[in-house]
Design a protein around this motif. Structure first.
Motif, PDB file in Angstrom:
ATOM      1  N   SER A 180      31.560  41.266  14.465  1.00 59.51           N
ATOM      2  CA  SER A 180      31.350  40.457  15.668  1.00 59.51           C
ATOM      3  C   SER A 180      31.678  38.995  15.376  1.00 59.51           C
ATOM      4  N   GLU A 181      32.376  38.346  16.310  1.00 60.47           N
ATOM      5  CA  GLU A 181      32.728  36.931  16.145  1.00 60.47           C
ATOM      6  C   GLU A 181      32.449  36.178  17.452  1.00 60.47           C
ATOM      7  N   PHE A 182      32.010  34.937  17.320  1.00 58.83           N
ATOM      8  CA  PHE A 182      31.675  34.105  18.483  1.00 58.83           C
ATOM      9  C   PHE A 182      32.937  33.458  19.044  1.00 58.83           C
ATOM     10  N   TYR A 183      33.078  33.485  20.373  1.00 59.62           N
ATOM     11  CA  TYR A 183      34.231  32.812  20.995  1.00 59.62           C
ATOM     12  C   TYR A 183      33.777  31.976  22.190  1.00 59.62           C
ATOM     13  N   GLN A 184      34.624  31.047  22.571  1.00 57.71           N
ATOM     14  CA  GLN A 184      34.336  30.176  23.710  1.00 57.71           C
ATOM     15  C   GLN A 184      35.636  29.813  24.415  1.00 57.71           C
ATOM     16  N   VAL A 185      35.636  29.893  25.735  1.00 59.02           N
ATOM     17  CA  VAL A 185      36.798  29.520  26.548  1.00 59.02           C
ATOM     18  C   VAL A 185      36.318  28.526  27.604  1.00 59.02           C
ATOM     19  N   SER A 186      36.908  27.331  27.638  1.00 57.33           N
ATOM     20  CA  SER A 186      36.488  26.307  28.599  1.00 57.33           C
ATOM     21  C   SER A 186      37.034  26.625  29.991  1.00 57.33           C
ATOM     22  N   ASP A 187      36.439  25.999  31.001  1.00 53.83           N
ATOM     23  CA  ASP A 187      36.930  26.148  32.384  1.00 53.83           C
ATOM     24  C   ASP A 187      38.398  25.741  32.470  1.00 53.83           C
ATOM     25  N   GLU A 188      38.712  24.614  31.813  1.00 61.75           N
ATOM     26  CA  GLU A 188      40.078  24.076  31.869  1.00 61.75           C
ATOM     27  C   GLU A 188      41.084  25.049  31.245  1.00 61.75           C
ATOM     28  N   ALA A 189      40.725  25.612  30.083  1.00 64.93           N
ATOM     29  CA  ALA A 189      41.631  26.551  29.402  1.00 64.93           C
ATOM     30  C   ALA A 189      41.859  27.786  30.273  1.00 64.93           C
ATOM     31  N   ARG A 221      38.175  34.621  32.127  1.00 64.90           N
ATOM     32  CA  ARG A 221      36.940  33.980  32.584  1.00 64.90           C
ATOM     33  C   ARG A 221      36.479  32.982  31.535  1.00 64.90           C
ATOM     34  N   SER A 222      36.031  31.830  31.993  1.00 63.30           N
ATOM     35  CA  SER A 222      35.489  30.848  31.054  1.00 63.30           C
ATOM     36  C   SER A 222      34.103  31.290  30.611  1.00 63.30           C
ATOM     37  N   GLY A 223      33.637  30.720  29.499  1.00 60.62           N
ATOM     38  CA  GLY A 223      32.315  31.064  28.981  1.00 60.62           C
ATOM     39  C   GLY A 223      32.383  31.374  27.500  1.00 60.62           C
ATOM     40  N   SER A 224      31.260  31.859  26.960  1.00 59.15           N
ATOM     41  CA  SER A 224      31.199  32.154  25.526  1.00 59.15           C
ATOM     42  C   SER A 224      30.522  33.495  25.323  1.00 59.15           C
ATOM     43  N   GLY A 225      30.701  34.035  24.146  1.00 59.86           N
ATOM     44  CA  GLY A 225      30.076  35.316  23.830  1.00 59.86           C
ATOM     45  C   GLY A 225      30.484  35.775  22.451  1.00 59.86           C
ATOM     46  N   ASP A 226      30.066  36.976  22.105  1.00 65.20           N
ATOM     47  CA  ASP A 226      30.456  37.596  20.837  1.00 65.20           C
ATOM     48  C   ASP A 226      31.403  38.739  21.152  1.00 65.20           C
ATOM     49  N   THR A 227      32.464  38.858  20.373  1.00 68.55           N
ATOM     50  CA  THR A 227      33.402  39.948  20.601  1.00 68.55           C
ATOM     51  C   THR A 227      33.529  40.834  19.371  1.00 68.55           C
ATOM     52  N   GLU A 228      33.624  42.128  19.624  1.00 70.90           N
ATOM     53  CA  GLU A 228      33.926  43.115  18.578  1.00 70.90           C
ATOM     54  C   GLU A 228      35.198  43.871  18.963  1.00 70.90           C
ATOM     55  N   ILE A 229      36.047  43.256  19.779  1.00 71.94           N
ATOM     56  CA  ILE A 229      37.221  43.953  20.293  1.00 71.94           C
ATOM     57  C   ILE A 229      38.127  44.413  19.144  1.00 71.94           C
ATOM     58  N   PHE A 230      38.563  45.643  19.225  1.00 71.81           N
ATOM     59  CA  PHE A 230      39.432  46.247  18.211  1.00 71.81           C
ATOM     60  C   PHE A 230      40.697  46.694  18.945  1.00 71.81           C
ATOM     61  N   ILE A 231      41.809  46.061  18.619  1.00 71.65           N
ATOM     62  CA  ILE A 231      43.067  46.326  19.319  1.00 71.65           C
ATOM     63  C   ILE A 231      43.984  47.131  18.402  1.00 71.65           C
ATOM     64  N   TYR A 232      44.384  48.308  18.858  1.00 71.62           N
ATOM     65  CA  TYR A 232      45.263  49.176  18.067  1.00 71.62           C
ATOM     66  C   TYR A 232      46.226  49.867  19.031  1.00 71.62           C
ATOM     67  N   PRO A 233      47.278  50.537  18.527  1.00 72.25           N
ATOM     68  CA  PRO A 233      48.282  51.126  19.418  1.00 72.25           C
ATOM     69  C   PRO A 233      47.674  52.003  20.511  1.00 72.25           C
ATOM     70  N   GLY A 234      48.185  51.785  21.717  1.00 72.51           N
ATOM     71  CA  GLY A 234      47.632  52.442  22.903  1.00 72.51           C
ATOM     72  C   GLY A 234      46.900  51.450  23.781  1.00 72.51           C
ATOM     73  N   TYR A 235      46.517  50.299  23.199  1.00 67.84           N
ATOM     74  CA  TYR A 235      45.826  49.258  23.958  1.00 67.84           C
ATOM     75  C   TYR A 235      46.792  48.617  24.962  1.00 67.84           C
ATOM     76  N   GLN A 236      46.317  48.411  26.192  1.00 70.48           N
ATOM     77  CA  GLN A 236      47.112  47.733  27.213  1.00 70.48           C
ATOM     78  C   GLN A 236      46.686  46.265  27.281  1.00 70.48           C
ATOM     79  N   PHE A 237      47.582  45.360  26.902  1.00 67.28           N
ATOM     80  CA  PHE A 237      47.241  43.929  26.912  1.00 67.28           C
ATOM     81  C   PHE A 237      47.069  43.441  28.346  1.00 67.28           C
ATOM     82  N   LYS A 238      45.993  42.664  28.558  1.00 67.61           N
ATOM     83  CA  LYS A 238      45.683  42.180  29.902  1.00 67.61           C
ATOM     84  C   LYS A 238      46.250  40.783  30.151  1.00 67.61           C
ATOM     85  N   VAL A 239      46.383  39.985  29.078  1.00 63.54           N
ATOM     86  CA  VAL A 239      46.785  38.582  29.234  1.00 63.54           C
ATOM     87  C   VAL A 239      48.011  38.253  28.377  1.00 63.54           C
ATOM     88  N   LEU A 240      47.974  38.658  27.135  1.00 67.17           N
ATOM     89  CA  LEU A 240      48.985  38.257  26.151  1.00 67.17           C
ATOM     90  C   LEU A 240      50.381  38.786  26.489  1.00 67.17           C
TER      91      LEU A 240
END
Length: 342
Positions: free
Chosen positions: A227-236, A272-291
Protein backbone atom coordinates in the motif's frame (compact mmCIF):
# COMPACT_ATOMS: atom_id res chain seq x y z
CA UNK A 1 -2.96 -18.53 -15.55
CA UNK A 2 -0.67 -15.51 -15.75
CA UNK A 3 2.71 -16.86 -14.70
CA UNK A 4 5.61 -14.99 -13.12
CA UNK A 5 8.02 -16.82 -15.44
CA UNK A 6 6.22 -15.28 -18.44
CA UNK A 7 7.97 -12.02 -17.52
CA UNK A 8 11.50 -13.39 -17.19
CA UNK A 9 14.36 -12.08 -19.33
CA UNK A 10 18.10 -12.60 -19.09
CA UNK A 11 19.95 -9.52 -17.87
CA UNK A 12 23.78 -9.43 -17.70
CA UNK A 13 24.81 -8.04 -14.30
CA UNK A 14 27.16 -5.49 -15.83
CA UNK A 15 24.18 -3.66 -17.40
CA UNK A 16 22.82 -2.68 -13.97
CA UNK A 17 23.74 1.02 -13.65
CA UNK A 18 25.65 1.68 -10.44
CA UNK A 19 26.08 5.45 -10.75
CA UNK A 20 24.01 8.30 -12.18
CA UNK A 21 25.26 10.05 -15.33
CA UNK A 22 26.76 13.52 -14.89
CA UNK A 23 24.15 15.06 -17.18
CA UNK A 24 20.67 13.74 -16.32
CA UNK A 25 19.20 14.24 -19.79
CA UNK A 26 22.08 12.53 -21.64
CA UNK A 27 20.82 9.05 -20.75
CA UNK A 28 19.59 6.94 -23.64
CA UNK A 29 15.95 6.67 -24.65
CA UNK A 30 14.35 3.67 -26.32
CA UNK A 31 11.05 4.59 -27.98
CA UNK A 32 8.54 1.73 -28.25
CA UNK A 33 5.41 1.98 -30.38
CA UNK A 34 2.84 0.05 -28.32
CA UNK A 35 0.74 -0.62 -31.41
CA UNK A 36 3.38 -2.10 -33.72
CA UNK A 37 6.22 -3.04 -31.34
CA UNK A 38 8.67 -0.95 -33.41
CA UNK A 39 11.63 0.49 -31.46
CA UNK A 40 14.03 3.35 -32.13
CA UNK A 41 17.05 4.68 -30.21
CA UNK A 42 17.60 8.25 -28.99
CA UNK A 43 18.97 10.44 -26.18
CA UNK A 44 16.58 11.37 -23.40
CA UNK A 45 16.69 15.09 -24.17
CA UNK A 46 14.97 14.25 -27.47
CA UNK A 47 11.83 13.32 -25.52
CA UNK A 48 10.45 16.78 -26.33
CA UNK A 49 10.28 15.77 -30.00
CA UNK A 50 7.74 13.10 -29.02
CA UNK A 51 5.51 15.44 -27.00
CA UNK A 52 2.86 17.52 -28.75
CA UNK A 53 1.04 20.75 -27.86
CA UNK A 54 -2.11 19.75 -25.96
CA UNK A 55 -0.43 16.78 -24.25
CA UNK A 56 -0.33 16.59 -20.46
CA UNK A 57 2.86 15.35 -18.79
CA UNK A 58 2.22 14.00 -15.27
CA UNK A 59 5.11 13.82 -12.79
CA UNK A 60 5.36 12.49 -9.23
CA UNK A 61 6.77 15.22 -6.96
CA UNK A 62 7.48 13.00 -3.95
CA UNK A 63 10.81 13.51 -2.19
CA UNK A 64 12.99 10.66 -0.90
CA UNK A 65 13.87 10.90 2.77
CA UNK A 66 17.30 9.66 4.00
CA UNK A 67 15.43 6.68 5.41
CA UNK A 68 18.31 4.32 6.19
CA UNK A 69 19.55 4.54 9.78
CA UNK A 70 22.58 2.63 11.09
CA UNK A 71 22.78 2.19 14.84
CA UNK A 72 23.27 -0.20 17.74
CA UNK A 73 21.19 -2.15 20.25
CA UNK A 74 21.52 -0.42 23.61
CA UNK A 75 21.87 -3.65 25.63
CA UNK A 76 24.42 -5.52 23.48
CA UNK A 77 26.00 -2.87 21.22
CA UNK A 78 25.15 -5.10 18.24
CA UNK A 79 24.74 -3.32 14.91
CA UNK A 80 21.24 -2.69 13.53
CA UNK A 81 19.89 -1.15 10.37
CA UNK A 82 16.47 0.52 10.33
CA UNK A 83 14.70 1.52 7.13
CA UNK A 84 11.80 3.96 7.52
CA UNK A 85 8.83 2.82 5.42
CA UNK A 86 5.81 4.81 6.53
CA UNK A 87 5.00 7.28 9.28
CA UNK A 88 2.05 5.85 11.22
CA UNK A 89 1.57 8.73 13.67
CA UNK A 90 3.82 11.42 15.15
CA UNK A 91 7.05 9.61 16.07
CA UNK A 92 5.85 6.05 15.35
CA UNK A 93 7.08 4.61 12.05
CA UNK A 94 6.61 1.33 10.26
CA UNK A 95 10.14 0.12 9.53
CA UNK A 96 12.19 -2.71 8.16
CA UNK A 97 14.77 -3.76 10.78
CA UNK A 98 17.87 -5.90 10.24
CA UNK A 99 18.63 -8.24 11.92
CA UNK A 100 14.92 -8.57 12.75
CA UNK A 101 15.31 -11.61 15.03
CA UNK A 102 17.31 -9.58 17.53
CA UNK A 103 14.90 -6.63 17.53
CA UNK A 104 11.82 -7.97 19.25
CA UNK A 105 9.24 -5.68 20.91
CA UNK A 106 10.86 -3.82 23.80
CA UNK A 107 14.31 -3.66 22.16
CA UNK A 108 16.02 -0.26 22.56
CA UNK A 109 18.08 1.20 19.72
CA UNK A 110 20.48 4.12 19.53
CA UNK A 111 21.70 6.15 16.52
CA UNK A 112 24.37 8.85 16.25
CA UNK A 113 25.70 8.16 19.76
CA UNK A 114 22.29 8.74 21.31
CA UNK A 115 21.24 11.75 19.24
CA UNK A 116 18.30 9.60 18.15
CA UNK A 117 16.87 6.71 20.18
CA UNK A 118 14.09 4.25 19.45
CA UNK A 119 12.02 1.49 20.98
CA UNK A 120 10.58 -1.42 19.00
CA UNK A 121 6.84 -1.53 19.80
CA UNK A 122 5.46 -4.47 17.83
CA UNK A 123 5.87 -6.71 14.81
CA UNK A 124 3.34 -6.13 12.02
CA UNK A 125 2.64 -7.74 8.62
CA UNK A 126 5.55 -9.05 6.55
CA UNK A 127 7.82 -8.88 9.59
CA UNK A 128 8.00 -5.08 9.63
CA UNK A 129 8.44 -3.38 13.01
CA UNK A 130 6.60 -0.43 14.51
CA UNK A 131 9.23 1.77 16.13
CA UNK A 132 8.83 4.87 18.33
CA UNK A 133 11.62 7.44 18.04
CA UNK A 134 12.86 9.68 20.86
CA UNK A 135 14.92 12.83 20.27
CA UNK A 136 15.29 16.51 21.08
CA UNK A 137 14.75 19.04 18.31
CA UNK A 138 13.29 18.43 14.85
CA UNK A 139 13.10 14.85 13.58
CA UNK A 140 13.66 15.78 9.91
CA UNK A 141 16.84 17.70 10.77
CA UNK A 142 18.20 14.77 12.80
CA UNK A 143 17.33 12.42 9.94
CA UNK A 144 19.22 14.65 7.50
CA UNK A 145 22.28 14.39 9.75
CA UNK A 146 22.16 10.66 10.50
CA UNK A 147 20.22 9.05 7.68
CA UNK A 148 21.46 7.66 4.37
CA UNK A 149 19.62 7.43 1.06
CA UNK A 150 17.90 4.01 0.87
CA UNK A 151 19.34 2.88 -2.46
CA UNK A 152 17.89 -0.31 -3.98
CA UNK A 153 19.72 -3.55 -3.10
CA UNK A 154 21.15 -3.97 -6.61
CA UNK A 155 23.13 -0.70 -6.33
CA UNK A 156 26.36 -1.47 -4.50
CA UNK A 157 28.25 1.81 -5.09
CA UNK A 158 27.95 4.55 -2.46
CA UNK A 159 26.09 7.61 -3.73
CA UNK A 160 28.42 10.63 -3.79
CA UNK A 161 25.67 13.26 -4.05
CA UNK A 162 22.26 12.60 -2.41
CA UNK A 163 20.52 15.03 -4.76
CA UNK A 164 21.15 12.62 -7.65
CA UNK A 165 18.61 10.22 -6.13
CA UNK A 166 15.99 13.01 -6.19
CA UNK A 167 14.14 14.46 -9.15
CA UNK A 168 14.76 18.16 -9.79
CA UNK A 169 11.09 18.81 -8.94
CA UNK A 170 10.93 16.71 -5.73
CA UNK A 171 8.80 18.56 -3.19
CA UNK A 172 6.88 16.49 -0.61
CA UNK A 173 8.95 14.27 1.70
CA UNK A 174 7.83 10.69 2.30
CA UNK A 175 9.38 8.21 -0.14
CA UNK A 176 11.68 5.31 0.68
CA UNK A 177 12.70 5.15 -3.01
CA UNK A 178 12.89 7.61 -5.89
CA UNK A 179 10.37 7.74 -8.75
CA UNK A 180 13.31 7.01 -11.04
CA UNK A 181 11.79 7.74 -14.45
CA UNK A 182 11.83 11.39 -13.41
CA UNK A 183 15.59 11.44 -12.72
CA UNK A 184 16.26 12.12 -16.43
CA UNK A 185 14.58 15.53 -16.44
CA UNK A 186 16.45 18.81 -15.96
CA UNK A 187 14.71 22.11 -15.17
CA UNK A 188 15.75 23.39 -18.61
CA UNK A 189 14.21 20.39 -20.38
CA UNK A 190 10.93 20.82 -18.49
CA UNK A 191 10.87 24.53 -19.39
CA UNK A 192 11.33 23.69 -23.08
CA UNK A 193 8.53 21.12 -22.89
CA UNK A 194 6.16 23.69 -21.31
CA UNK A 195 7.07 26.30 -23.94
CA UNK A 196 6.02 23.78 -26.58
CA UNK A 197 2.45 23.88 -25.23
CA UNK A 198 2.56 20.75 -23.09
CA UNK A 199 0.83 20.97 -19.70
CA UNK A 200 3.16 19.86 -16.88
CA UNK A 201 1.17 18.55 -13.90
CA UNK A 202 2.31 17.17 -10.53
CA UNK A 203 0.76 14.44 -8.40
CA UNK A 204 2.24 12.78 -5.31
CA UNK A 205 2.75 9.12 -4.51
CA UNK A 206 5.14 8.18 -1.70
CA UNK A 207 7.09 5.19 -3.01
CA UNK A 208 7.42 2.30 -0.56
CA UNK A 209 10.08 -0.40 -0.58
CA UNK A 210 7.44 -2.85 -1.77
CA UNK A 211 8.47 -1.57 -5.20
CA UNK A 212 11.54 -3.82 -4.89
CA UNK A 213 9.75 -6.77 -3.31
CA UNK A 214 10.00 -9.75 -5.63
CA UNK A 215 6.91 -11.59 -6.83
CA UNK A 216 7.20 -14.93 -5.02
CA UNK A 217 4.08 -16.73 -6.29
CA UNK A 218 4.24 -18.35 -9.74
CA UNK A 219 0.58 -17.37 -10.25
CA UNK A 220 0.84 -13.59 -10.61
CA UNK A 221 -2.71 -13.08 -9.31
CA UNK A 222 -1.68 -14.45 -5.89
CA UNK A 223 0.80 -11.58 -5.38
CA UNK A 224 -0.20 -9.04 -2.72
CA UNK A 225 0.70 -5.45 -3.60
CA UNK A 226 2.03 -3.08 -0.96
CA UNK A 227 0.00 0.00 0.00
CA UNK A 228 1.25 3.49 -0.88
CA UNK A 229 -0.14 6.95 -0.07
CA UNK A 230 -1.10 9.22 -2.97
CA UNK A 231 -2.53 12.70 -3.39
CA UNK A 232 -4.04 14.51 -6.39
CA UNK A 233 -4.81 18.25 -6.15
CA UNK A 234 -7.95 19.87 -7.57
CA UNK A 235 -5.79 21.72 -10.09
CA UNK A 236 -4.00 18.56 -11.29
CA UNK A 237 -7.28 16.63 -11.68
CA UNK A 238 -8.83 19.51 -13.63
CA UNK A 239 -5.90 19.84 -16.03
CA UNK A 240 -5.76 16.07 -16.68
CA UNK A 241 -9.52 15.87 -17.25
CA UNK A 242 -9.44 18.92 -19.55
CA UNK A 243 -6.64 17.31 -21.59
CA UNK A 244 -8.67 14.12 -22.05
CA UNK A 245 -11.79 16.07 -22.97
CA UNK A 246 -9.86 18.05 -25.62
CA UNK A 247 -8.42 14.88 -27.17
CA UNK A 248 -4.87 15.36 -25.85
CA UNK A 249 -2.70 12.57 -24.48
CA UNK A 250 -2.00 11.98 -20.79
CA UNK A 251 1.64 10.89 -20.49
CA UNK A 252 2.83 9.66 -17.11
CA UNK A 253 6.45 9.93 -16.02
CA UNK A 254 7.01 6.67 -14.18
CA UNK A 255 4.90 3.79 -12.97
CA UNK A 256 4.14 5.69 -9.73
CA UNK A 257 2.43 8.57 -11.58
CA UNK A 258 0.57 5.96 -13.65
CA UNK A 259 -0.63 4.06 -10.57
CA UNK A 260 -1.72 7.33 -8.95
CA UNK A 261 -3.94 8.36 -11.86
CA UNK A 262 -5.40 4.90 -12.38
CA UNK A 263 -6.21 4.74 -8.65
CA UNK A 264 -7.77 8.22 -8.58
CA UNK A 265 -9.94 7.74 -11.70
CA UNK A 266 -13.56 6.68 -11.80
CA UNK A 267 -14.89 4.08 -14.24
CA UNK A 268 -15.41 6.73 -16.92
CA UNK A 269 -11.75 7.78 -16.70
CA UNK A 270 -12.32 11.07 -14.87
CA UNK A 271 -9.59 11.77 -12.32
CA UNK A 272 -10.89 12.73 -8.88
CA UNK A 273 -8.89 14.96 -6.59
CA UNK A 274 -8.13 13.82 -3.04
CA UNK A 275 -5.81 11.44 -1.22
CA UNK A 276 -5.78 7.82 -0.19
CA UNK A 277 -3.83 4.59 -0.10
CA UNK A 278 -3.53 2.46 -3.21
CA UNK A 279 -2.70 -1.22 -3.66
CA UNK A 280 -3.49 -1.19 -7.38
CA UNK A 281 -1.77 -4.01 -9.28
CA UNK A 282 -1.64 -3.49 -13.04
CA UNK A 283 -0.86 -6.50 -15.24
CA UNK A 284 -1.80 -7.65 -18.78
CA UNK A 285 -5.54 -7.55 -19.32
CA UNK A 286 -5.91 -4.29 -17.39
CA UNK A 287 -7.85 -1.57 -19.25
CA UNK A 288 -6.20 1.82 -18.69
CA UNK A 289 -8.70 4.52 -17.75
CA UNK A 290 -6.50 7.63 -18.04
CA UNK A 291 -2.98 6.84 -19.24
CA UNK A 292 -2.15 7.11 -22.96
CA UNK A 293 1.66 6.90 -22.92
CA UNK A 294 4.42 6.26 -20.39
CA UNK A 295 8.00 7.34 -19.75
CA UNK A 296 9.70 4.72 -17.61
CA UNK A 297 13.03 3.07 -16.82
CA UNK A 298 13.99 -0.56 -17.51
CA UNK A 299 12.72 -2.84 -14.74
CA UNK A 300 13.69 -6.09 -13.03
CA UNK A 301 12.80 -9.44 -14.58
CA UNK A 302 9.54 -10.89 -13.21
CA UNK A 303 8.74 -7.65 -11.34
CA UNK A 304 5.32 -6.02 -10.96
CA UNK A 305 6.71 -3.07 -12.93
CA UNK A 306 7.52 -5.21 -15.99
CA UNK A 307 3.96 -6.51 -15.69
CA UNK A 308 2.60 -2.95 -15.66
CA UNK A 309 4.45 -1.90 -18.83
CA UNK A 310 3.38 -5.19 -20.44
CA UNK A 311 -0.24 -4.27 -19.68
CA UNK A 312 0.28 -1.08 -21.68
CA UNK A 313 2.36 -2.29 -24.63
CA UNK A 314 1.81 -6.06 -24.65
CA UNK A 315 4.17 -8.65 -23.15
CA UNK A 316 5.72 -9.69 -26.50
CA UNK A 317 6.45 -6.08 -27.51
CA UNK A 318 7.97 -5.30 -24.11
CA UNK A 319 10.17 -8.42 -23.94
CA UNK A 320 11.34 -7.82 -27.54
CA UNK A 321 12.20 -4.21 -26.65
CA UNK A 322 14.07 -5.40 -23.54
CA UNK A 323 16.03 -7.93 -25.63
CA UNK A 324 16.96 -5.09 -27.99
CA UNK A 325 18.01 -2.92 -25.02
CA UNK A 326 20.26 -5.72 -23.70
CA UNK A 327 21.78 -6.20 -27.16
CA UNK A 328 22.43 -2.44 -27.47
CA UNK A 329 23.93 -2.35 -23.95
CA UNK A 330 21.40 0.01 -22.40
CA UNK A 331 21.84 0.74 -18.68
CA UNK A 332 19.17 -0.83 -16.45
CA UNK A 333 17.20 0.02 -13.30
CA UNK A 334 17.20 3.13 -11.08
CA UNK A 335 20.22 4.99 -12.48
CA UNK A 336 19.79 3.49 -15.94
CA UNK A 337 18.33 4.59 -19.26
CA UNK A 338 14.71 5.33 -20.16
CA UNK A 339 11.95 4.07 -22.39
CA UNK A 340 9.04 5.96 -23.92
CA UNK A 341 5.99 3.79 -24.65
CA UNK A 342 3.88 5.77 -27.11
Amino acid sequence: MLKKSDFYFDLPKELIAQDPLEDRSSSRLLVLDKGTGAVSHHRFREIEDYLKPGDCLVLNDTKVIPARLLGVKEDTGGHVEVLLLKRRKDDVWETLVKPGKKCRPGARLSFGEGLLKAEVLETVEEGNRLVRFEYEGIFEEILDRLGEMPLPPYITHKLQDNSRYQTVYARYEGSAAAPTAGLHFTKELLERIEKKGVQVVFVTLHVGLGTFRPVKEENVLDHHMHSEFYQVSDEAAEKINDTKAAGGRVICVGTTACRTLESAADEKGRVRSGSGDTEIFIYPGYQFKVLDALITNFHLPESTLVMLVSALAGREHVLNAYAEAVKERYRFFSFGDAMFIS
